[in-house]
Design a protein around this motif. Structure first.
Motif, short mmCIF file in Angstrom:
data_model
loop_
_atom_site.label_atom_id
_atom_site.label_comp_id
_atom_site.label_asym_id
_atom_site.label_seq_id
_atom_site.Cartn_x
_atom_site.Cartn_y
_atom_site.Cartn_z
N PRO A 22 0.72 -1.09 -0.16
CA PRO A 22 0.12 -0.13 0.00
C PRO A 22 1.00 1.13 0.03
CG PRO A 22 0.10 -0.93 2.35
CD PRO A 22 0.74 -1.71 1.12
N VAL A 23 0.50 2.16 -0.78
CA VAL A 23 1.26 3.53 -1.04
C VAL A 23 0.26 4.80 -0.96
CG1 VAL A 23 2.93 4.65 -2.32
CG2 VAL A 23 2.80 2.23 -2.42
N TYR A 24 1.25 5.71 -0.18
CA TYR A 24 0.35 6.80 0.22
C TYR A 24 1.38 7.86 0.10
CZ TYR A 24 -2.27 10.85 1.46
OH TYR A 24 -2.81 12.19 1.61
N ASP A 25 1.61 8.69 -1.06
CA ASP A 25 2.68 9.79 -1.11
C ASP A 25 4.21 9.49 -0.59
OD1 ASP A 25 0.85 11.34 -2.40
OD2 ASP A 25 0.24 12.32 -0.32
N HIS A 26 4.79 8.36 -1.09
CA HIS A 26 6.00 8.09 -0.74
C HIS A 26 6.62 7.44 -2.10
CE1 HIS A 26 5.60 8.04 3.66
NE2 HIS A 26 4.25 7.47 3.35
N PRO A 27 6.87 8.60 -2.93
CA PRO A 27 7.44 8.27 -4.23
C PRO A 27 8.89 7.93 -4.52
CG PRO A 27 7.30 10.70 -3.92
CD PRO A 27 6.74 9.93 -2.80
N GLU A 28 9.70 8.07 -3.13
CA GLU A 28 11.17 8.21 -3.12
C GLU A 28 11.74 6.79 -3.34
OE1 GLU A 28 9.11 9.39 -0.62
OE2 GLU A 28 9.43 11.63 -1.11
N VAL A 29 10.92 5.65 -2.76
CA VAL A 29 11.72 4.43 -2.66
C VAL A 29 10.76 3.33 -3.23
CG1 VAL A 29 12.58 4.90 -0.40
CG2 VAL A 29 10.49 3.99 -0.58
N ILE A 30 9.80 3.64 -3.78
CA ILE A 30 8.74 2.62 -4.22
C ILE A 30 9.28 1.98 -5.50
CG2 ILE A 30 7.22 4.20 -5.59
CD1 ILE A 30 6.26 1.08 -3.38
N ARG A 31 9.97 2.76 -6.51
CA ARG A 31 10.47 2.06 -7.80
C ARG A 31 11.45 1.14 -7.45
NH1 ARG A 31 10.36 1.69 -13.19
NH2 ARG A 31 12.48 1.51 -14.12
N GLU A 32 12.54 1.39 -6.85
CA GLU A 32 13.52 0.56 -6.42
C GLU A 32 13.10 -0.67 -5.75
OE1 GLU A 32 17.87 0.15 -4.05
OE2 GLU A 32 17.00 2.29 -4.05
N LEU A 33 12.44 -0.47 -4.62
CA LEU A 33 11.92 -1.68 -4.05
C LEU A 33 10.82 -2.37 -4.61
CD1 LEU A 33 11.37 -2.87 -0.84
CD2 LEU A 33 9.40 -1.59 -0.86
N THR A 34 10.00 -2.27 -5.64
CA THR A 34 9.40 -2.86 -6.31
C THR A 34 10.30 -3.70 -7.44
OG1 THR A 34 7.57 -1.28 -6.29
CG2 THR A 34 7.40 -2.76 -8.25
N ALA A 35 11.10 -3.15 -8.20
CA ALA A 35 12.21 -3.88 -8.93
C ALA A 35 12.96 -4.89 -8.11
CB ALA A 35 12.94 -2.75 -9.63
N ARG A 36 13.16 -4.66 -7.06
CA ARG A 36 14.14 -5.73 -6.25
C ARG A 36 13.07 -7.00 -6.01
NH1 ARG A 36 18.05 -3.26 -1.91
NH2 ARG A 36 19.33 -2.03 -3.12
N ILE A 37 11.99 -6.66 -5.55
CA ILE A 37 10.91 -7.50 -5.14
C ILE A 37 10.48 -8.40 -6.54
CG2 ILE A 37 8.56 -8.00 -4.54
CD1 ILE A 37 8.91 -5.82 -2.55
N ALA A 38 10.30 -7.75 -7.61
CA ALA A 38 9.87 -8.37 -8.87
C ALA A 38 11.10 -9.29 -9.42
CB ALA A 38 9.36 -7.32 -10.02
N GLY A 39 12.36 -8.54 -9.09
CA GLY A 39 13.37 -9.05 -9.91
C GLY A 39 13.76 -10.40 -9.03
N ALA A 40 13.14 -10.66 -7.78
CA ALA A 40 13.21 -11.78 -7.17
C ALA A 40 12.38 -13.01 -7.49
CB ALA A 40 13.15 -11.70 -5.48
N GLY A 41 11.51 -12.41 -8.52
CA GLY A 41 10.52 -13.41 -9.16
C GLY A 41 9.12 -13.26 -8.37
N LEU A 42 8.89 -12.36 -7.55
CA LEU A 42 7.62 -12.22 -7.01
C LEU A 42 6.89 -11.10 -7.72
CD1 LEU A 42 8.86 -12.49 -3.08
CD2 LEU A 42 7.23 -14.19 -4.18
#
Length: 113
Positions: A12-32
């Motif tokens: 869930p995201v509410y006004d936190h653009p700073e970390v979301i892209r990197e975090l999403t890429a790391r999780i998706a990169g792990a196959g989730l």
């Protein structure tokens, strides 16, 4: 019984653009698979979420019309996960820690300025 294990991470995201892209890429990169739930974020966060969903493979974006709080966003994400056939939903505490750490750093920077 041969039910497949199909987990997804709900963030869930509410006004936190700073970390979301990197975090999403790391999780998706792990196959989730990642389900981002925009809990009524303003710009620029809403744009970052849309761009992340377009560019990071395995990422879905569910947008809520207004901020309903973390619980509402989590439930919405679980509903999306269920509708997409995922069997388990994982939360992402690292995201919460990253946001708190960033806020703490910004607060300390203001104190020392």
């Amino acid at each position: 019984m041969t039910d497949a294990f199909r987990p997804a991470v709900v963030i869930p995201v509410y006004d936190h653009p700073e970390v979301i892209r990197e975090l999403t890429a790391r999780i998706a990169g792990a196959g989730l698979p990642v389900i981002l739930v925009n809990d009524g974020s303003h710009e620029p966060c809403a744009s970052v979420l849309r761009q992340t969903a377009r560019e990071v493979p395995g990422t879905l974006l569910h947008e809520l019309p207004c901020n309903g709080g973390k619980g509402t966003a989590c439930i919405a994400g679980m509903r999306v996960a269920h509708a997409r056939g995922f069997t388990h939903v994982l939360g992402c505490r690292q995201y919460a820690r990253a946001v708190r750490s960033q806020r703490r750093h910004a607060w300390l920077s203001r104190l020392s300025a």
